[in-house]
Design a protein around this motif. Structure first.
Motif, PDB file in Angstrom:
ATOM      1  N   THR A  99       0.879  -1.169   0.000  1.00  0.00           N
ATOM      2  CA  THR A  99       0.000   0.000   0.000  1.00  0.00           C
ATOM      3  C   THR A  99       0.919   1.222   0.000  1.00  0.00           C
ATOM      4  O   THR A  99       1.744   1.365   0.905  1.00  0.00           O
ATOM      5  N   MET A 100       0.801   2.064  -1.030  1.00  0.00           N
ATOM      6  CA  MET A 100       1.829   3.069  -1.302  1.00  0.00           C
ATOM      7  C   MET A 100       1.264   4.487  -1.373  1.00  0.00           C
ATOM      8  O   MET A 100       0.125   4.681  -1.818  1.00  0.00           O
ATOM      9  N   VAL A 101       2.087   5.459  -1.002  1.00  0.00           N
ATOM     10  CA  VAL A 101       1.673   6.856  -1.156  1.00  0.00           C
ATOM     11  C   VAL A 101       2.851   7.707  -1.642  1.00  0.00           C
ATOM     12  O   VAL A 101       3.985   7.504  -1.201  1.00  0.00           O
ATOM     13  N   PRO A 102       2.598   8.646  -2.563  1.00  0.00           N
ATOM     14  CA  PRO A 102       3.652   9.587  -2.940  1.00  0.00           C
ATOM     15  C   PRO A 102       3.671  10.737  -1.937  1.00  0.00           C
ATOM     16  O   PRO A 102       2.617  11.280  -1.600  1.00  0.00           O
ATOM     17  N   THR A 103       4.859  11.100  -1.456  1.00  0.00           N
ATOM     18  CA  THR A 103       4.940  12.178  -0.454  1.00  0.00           C
ATOM     19  C   THR A 103       5.986  13.217  -0.838  1.00  0.00           C
ATOM     20  O   THR A 103       6.841  12.986  -1.690  1.00  0.00           O
ATOM     21  N   THR A 104       5.927  14.336  -0.108  1.00  0.00           N
ATOM     22  CA  THR A 104       6.988  15.344  -0.175  1.00  0.00           C
ATOM     23  C   THR A 104       8.184  14.854   0.647  1.00  0.00           C
ATOM     24  O   THR A 104       8.116  13.790   1.284  1.00  0.00           O
ATOM     25  N   GLU A 173       1.351   7.837 -16.128  1.00  0.00           N
ATOM     26  CA  GLU A 173      -0.003   8.390 -16.248  1.00  0.00           C
ATOM     27  C   GLU A 173      -0.196   9.732 -15.545  1.00  0.00           C
ATOM     28  O   GLU A 173      -1.170  10.430 -15.821  1.00  0.00           O
ATOM     29  N   ALA A 174       0.720  10.084 -14.638  1.00  0.00           N
ATOM     30  CA  ALA A 174       0.572  11.354 -13.915  1.00  0.00           C
ATOM     31  C   ALA A 174       1.954  11.972 -13.697  1.00  0.00           C
ATOM     32  O   ALA A 174       2.452  12.033 -12.561  1.00  0.00           O
ATOM     33  N   PRO A 175       2.595  12.438 -14.785  1.00  0.00           N
ATOM     34  CA  PRO A 175       3.974  12.942 -14.668  1.00  0.00           C
ATOM     35  C   PRO A 175       4.116  14.054 -13.631  1.00  0.00           C
ATOM     36  O   PRO A 175       5.144  14.152 -12.948  1.00  0.00           O
ATOM     37  N   GLU A 176       3.062  14.885 -13.469  1.00  0.00           N
ATOM     38  CA  GLU A 176       3.197  15.985 -12.495  1.00  0.00           C
ATOM     39  C   GLU A 176       3.252  15.461 -11.060  1.00  0.00           C
ATOM     40  O   GLU A 176       3.952  16.016 -10.203  1.00  0.00           O
ATOM     41  N   VAL A 177       2.551  14.346 -10.800  1.00  0.00           N
ATOM     42  CA  VAL A 177       2.628  13.721  -9.463  1.00  0.00           C
ATOM     43  C   VAL A 177       4.017  13.113  -9.293  1.00  0.00           C
ATOM     44  O   VAL A 177       4.668  13.275  -8.250  1.00  0.00           O
ATOM     45  N   TYR A 178       4.469  12.415 -10.326  1.00  0.00           N
ATOM     46  CA  TYR A 178       5.780  11.761 -10.246  1.00  0.00           C
ATOM     47  C   TYR A 178       6.870  12.795  -9.971  1.00  0.00           C
ATOM     48  O   TYR A 178       7.745  12.609  -9.123  1.00  0.00           O
ATOM     49  N   THR A 179       6.809  13.922 -10.680  1.00  0.00           N
ATOM     50  CA  THR A 179       7.844  14.946 -10.515  1.00  0.00           C
ATOM     51  C   THR A 179       7.790  15.554  -9.108  1.00  0.00           C
ATOM     52  O   THR A 179       8.811  15.773  -8.474  1.00  0.00           O
ATOM     53  N   ARG A 180       6.586  15.784  -8.622  1.00  0.00           N
ATOM     54  CA  ARG A 180       6.434  16.437  -7.312  1.00  0.00           C
ATOM     55  C   ARG A 180       6.805  15.502  -6.160  1.00  0.00           C
ATOM     56  O   ARG A 180       7.214  15.949  -5.098  1.00  0.00           O
ATOM     57  N   MET A 181       6.655  14.181  -6.364  1.00  0.00           N
ATOM     58  CA  MET A 181       6.894  13.274  -5.232  1.00  0.00           C
ATOM     59  C   MET A 181       8.383  13.135  -4.950  1.00  0.00           C
ATOM     60  O   MET A 181       9.183  12.964  -5.863  1.00  0.00           O
ATOM     61  N   ARG A 182       8.735  13.242  -3.667  1.00  0.00           N
ATOM     62  CA  ARG A 182      10.126  13.028  -3.276  1.00  0.00           C
ATOM     63  C   ARG A 182      10.324  11.583  -2.822  1.00  0.00           C
ATOM     64  O   ARG A 182      11.340  10.969  -3.083  1.00  0.00           O
ATOM     65  N   HIS A 183       9.312  11.040  -2.100  1.00  0.00           N
ATOM     66  CA  HIS A 183       9.427   9.654  -1.640  1.00  0.00           C
ATOM     67  C   HIS A 183       8.206   8.856  -2.066  1.00  0.00           C
ATOM     68  O   HIS A 183       7.072   9.355  -1.983  1.00  0.00           O
ATOM     69  N   TRP A 184       8.444   7.625  -2.475  1.00  0.00           N
ATOM     70  CA  TRP A 184       7.382   6.653  -2.787  1.00  0.00           C
ATOM     71  C   TRP A 184       7.365   5.694  -1.600  1.00  0.00           C
ATOM     72  O   TRP A 184       8.286   4.906  -1.422  1.00  0.00           O
ATOM     73  N   VAL A 185       6.339   5.830  -0.740  1.00  0.00           N
ATOM     74  CA  VAL A 185       6.441   5.296   0.622  1.00  0.00           C
ATOM     75  C   VAL A 185       5.398   4.213   0.883  1.00  0.00           C
ATOM     76  O   VAL A 185       4.212   4.380   0.581  1.00  0.00           O
ATOM     77  N   GLU A 186       5.851   3.108   1.462  1.00  0.00           N
ATOM     78  CA  GLU A 186       4.928   2.095   1.973  1.00  0.00           C
ATOM     79  C   GLU A 186       4.201   2.698   3.185  1.00  0.00           C
ATOM     80  O   GLU A 186       4.842   3.315   4.050  1.00  0.00           O
ATOM     81  N   VAL A 234      14.918   4.637  -8.386  1.00  0.00           N
ATOM     82  CA  VAL A 234      15.393   4.119  -7.089  1.00  0.00           C
ATOM     83  C   VAL A 234      16.133   5.216  -6.333  1.00  0.00           C
ATOM     84  O   VAL A 234      15.839   5.500  -5.161  1.00  0.00           O
ATOM     85  N   ASP A 235      17.082   5.862  -7.006  1.00  0.00           N
ATOM     86  CA  ASP A 235      17.892   6.878  -6.323  1.00  0.00           C
ATOM     87  C   ASP A 235      17.061   8.091  -5.926  1.00  0.00           C
ATOM     88  O   ASP A 235      17.226   8.645  -4.836  1.00  0.00           O
ATOM     89  N   ASP A 236      16.154   8.503  -6.821  1.00  0.00           N
ATOM     90  CA  ASP A 236      15.421   9.753  -6.566  1.00  0.00           C
ATOM     91  C   ASP A 236      14.254   9.598  -5.608  1.00  0.00           C
ATOM     92  O   ASP A 236      13.916  10.523  -4.874  1.00  0.00           O
ATOM     93  N   LYS A 237      13.583   8.430  -5.659  1.00  0.00           N
ATOM     94  CA  LYS A 237      12.287   8.352  -4.970  1.00  0.00           C
ATOM     95  C   LYS A 237      12.170   7.209  -3.956  1.00  0.00           C
ATOM     96  O   LYS A 237      11.286   7.223  -3.112  1.00  0.00           O
ATOM     97  N   LEU A 238      13.001   6.163  -4.104  1.00  0.00           N
ATOM     98  CA  LEU A 238      12.718   4.948  -3.330  1.00  0.00           C
ATOM     99  C   LEU A 238      13.740   4.627  -2.240  1.00  0.00           C
ATOM    100  O   LEU A 238      13.370   4.387  -1.087  1.00  0.00           O
ATOM    101  N   ALA A 239      15.018   4.618  -2.621  1.00  0.00           N
ATOM    102  CA  ALA A 239      16.038   4.125  -1.689  1.00  0.00           C
ATOM    103  C   ALA A 239      16.080   4.975  -0.419  1.00  0.00           C
ATOM    104  O   ALA A 239      15.964   6.207  -0.479  1.00  0.00           O
ATOM    105  N   HIS A 240      16.230   4.318   0.710  1.00  0.00           N
ATOM    106  CA  HIS A 240      16.246   5.001   1.998  1.00  0.00           C
ATOM    107  C   HIS A 240      16.787   4.010   3.022  1.00  0.00           C
ATOM    108  O   HIS A 240      16.644   2.803   2.824  1.00  0.00           O
ATOM    109  N   PRO A 241      17.371   4.483   4.141  1.00  0.00           N
ATOM    110  CA  PRO A 241      17.906   3.527   5.124  1.00  0.00           C
ATOM    111  C   PRO A 241      16.849   2.530   5.593  1.00  0.00           C
ATOM    112  O   PRO A 241      15.690   2.870   5.773  1.00  0.00           O
TER     113      PRO A 241
END
Ligand code: ADP
Ligand code: HMS
Length: 557
Positions: A99-104, A173-186, A234-241
């Motif tokens: 279950t995922m959410v795009p966040t700042t 499908e939503a490039p403006e959401v993709y660009t605005r999102m900093r993290h793709w978070v579970e 991965v580098d921009d939106k996903l990877a995190h400790p």
């Protein structure tokens, strides 16, 4: 007043509601609990803010509903337990996944930003959002072509439910959401972020849903070949400790202390998944002990002796269930959801009246009527794919089938055939594990469906395994409490905590020899239909799904 007994709180975020339970660290006694239904439930037809219709296979949620659980269910559980918040030393949580959410950068869900409330891709995509099947198919096909080493760890197929398929859907499908999102978070991690103020990715979802294997995600060249411009995902939106299960993610922030009524500074466990957290709650941490968490869907989780490749499993992850062991997962996307669909959309009004008069639910009425039948009396066999097939076919364009209906078929017949179909689905999974060298020695059932005794007997007879049953009615929340106790340092590790805090009732439902035989025959029919519709002999379900998608897309344009 303080009893001086250390307590922990476990919170289970399910598909429709969140449940909090207050648990004693010494022995796992559950002292009080509370449930909070999500105000917006599952958003699958109309976006609440705008009334905009959603395309098929969509399933969204609204993140503020989860915070409401922290604000209401946690303090209510404390009151119900008559506990002193000063005695609570830790809190643990589990969530549905993927279950995922795009966040700042600060973890604010994009749907909460001005201008994004009308954008469906800015919301939480629930685990059963299945619209990214085309993206999932492309990920699998490219990984096969490039012989990516991680693909066999996922049974050879990547699911539309997972992080990469859903993210690629946003990207395309939503490039403006993709660009605005900093993290793709579970959401499993987002909720911990809300509690602590710190973002830590948990090892469980990163491994099963985020294709993190042997210390790496899929590489940039793979992602760039998948979709030009997606290479830096991965580098921009996903990877995190990452945090290991049972570790402390951080401490309760002042803001979260205010929400929950708990003390600022207590331990908050690393996030976890509702299915995986249940294994210690039912003391199933040894190889071969398969736990089936049966609710709206079923997840099968089990530790194994070493690393094996099981076709169509969801995944095998080092430390995915218990740190230091290989954890296997498989699942069925629709189980209780299928029964619920049938009750809501396929039962005559007279049944609803009868149930009301008898003071029972329609499920209970149908179960009573079905329970007096001989096996096979209804003349039906069904496929349990109304929400697609998660294992072992990993295909969400598959759909439900009931074969054998006549003018004499009654609602209870079809209901029973659907119960049986889900048991056959579980048997298919168990047999696939066994054929792949991962033996299943015990089946332990947890989740809301445990209460249906007919269903439990059917599972024992179909699988020919004795069924043990979770000792707690809220095992995921208890599992989260166990992780909280470990994170707070009250027990040395999760298996040790499980031994004293978990609970299970062994072999409550035993297979009955003549039923086993009768179900062997029906299972052979199921297996034939399964392969016919699911393995390419007849692609009618794919053609119908494609047609439905294109017609409904036209309607929503
Ligand atoms: N008596 C019953 N028999 C079979 N299914 C039931 C019965 N009562 C409820 N259900 C189904 O069980 C599911 C709820 O299971 P539960 O474990 O409580 O939820 P969740 O998966 O969200 O944690 C729903 O899909 C509902 O349709
Ligand atoms: O897929 C997983 C876990 O991997 C589950 O979170 C998902 O099926 C939802 O489970 P529920 O049916 O809500 O219990």
């Amino acid at each position: 007043m303080s009893s001086g007994e250390p307590l922990v709180v476990g919170v289970d975020f399910g598909t429709l509601s969140g449940r909090a339970v207050v648990v004693r660290v010494r022995d796992g006694a559950e002292l009080g609990s509370a449930v909070s239904e999500y105000r917006h439930g599952v958003v699958d037809r109309i976006l609440p803010e705008t009334g905009r219709g959603l395309p098929p296979d969509w399933a969204l949620q609204v993140p503020s509903d989860y915070v409401d659980v922290l604000r209401t269910a946690v303090p209510e559980a404390i009151r119900a337990a008559d506990a002193d918040p000063a005695d609570v030393i830790g809190i643990g949580t589990d969530f549905t996944a993927c279950t995922m959410v795009p966040t700042t950068a600060d973890g604010v869900p994009l749907c909460e930003l001005p201008g994004f409330a009308g954008e469906p891709h800015a919301y939480v995509k629930l685990w059963r959002h299945h619209a990214a099947q085309p993206q999932a198919d492309r990920i699998t096909a490219l990984a096969r072509k490039r012989e990516e080493s991680w693909l066999p760890r996922y049974g050879g197929l990547i699911s539309s439910e997972w992080e990469f398929a859903k993210a690629l859907e946003v990207f395309e499908e939503a490039p403006e959401v993709y660009t605005r999102m900093r993290h793709w978070v579970e959401l499993a991690d987002w909720i911990v972020w809300q509690l602590t103020g710190t973002y830590v990715r948990n090892a469980c979802t990163a491994g099963y849903k985020g294709i993190f294997q042997d210390g790496r995600y899929p590489d940039a060249s793979f992602l760039e070949e998948l979709a030009p411009g997606f290479g830096s995902f991965v580098d921009d939106k996903l990877a995190h400790p990452l945090g290991a299960l049972g570790d402390k993610a951080g401490t309760l922030s002042a803001r979260a202390a205010e929400w929950t009524g708990l003390r600022e500074g207590i331990a908050v466990a690393v996030g976890n998944v509702d299915a995986h957290v249940t294994a210690p709650a039912v003391q199933a941490v040894a190889p071969g002990q398969m736990v089936a968490i049966m609710g709206t869907s079923t997840c099968h989780v089990m530790n194994g002796d070493g690393l094996r490749e099981v076709p169509g499993m969801c995944g095998v992850v080092d430390g995915g269930i218990v740190s230091g062991q290989w954890g296997y997962e498989a699942g069925q996307s629709g189980v209780g959801d299928i029964f619920a669909w049938f009750v809501e959309h396929a039962v005559p009004a007279s049944y609803v009246d009868d149930a009301r008069e008898a003071g029972i639910s329609v499920h209970e009425l149908l179960t009573r009527l079905a329970a007096v039948q001989e096996i096979g009396e209804h003349g039906l066999v069904a496929l349990d794919w109304h929400s697609g097939n998660r294992s072992v076919l990993v295909d969400h364009d598959l759909s439900g089938v009931v074969v054998g209906q006549t003018l004499a078929t009654r609602a209870e017949d079809t209901y029973r055939a659907l119960l049986e179909a889900t048991a056959f689905g579980t048997r298919t999974i168990i047999e696939t594990f066994e054929r792949s060298g991962v033996p299943v020695t015990e089946l332990i059932v947890a989740g809301g469906l445990v209460k249906n005794a007919l269903l439990m007997q059917i599972y024992a007879d179909v699988t020919n395994l004795p069924l043990s049953v979770a000792g707690s009615a809220q095992s995921p929340a208890l599992g989260s409490a166990i992780h909280a106790a470990v994170a707070a340092g009250a027990h040395p590790d999760v298996p040790a905590a499980a031994a004293v805090m978990g609970s299970v009732r062994r072999a409550v439902h035993r297979p009955i020899a003549e039923n086993v035989k009768a179900y062997d025959d029906l299972y052979a029919e199921y297996a034939a239909l399964h392969d016919y519709f699911g393995r390419g002999a007849n692609d009618v379900m794919h053609r119908l799904a494609a047609r439905r998608r294109s017609v409904r897309k036209g309607l929503h344009r």
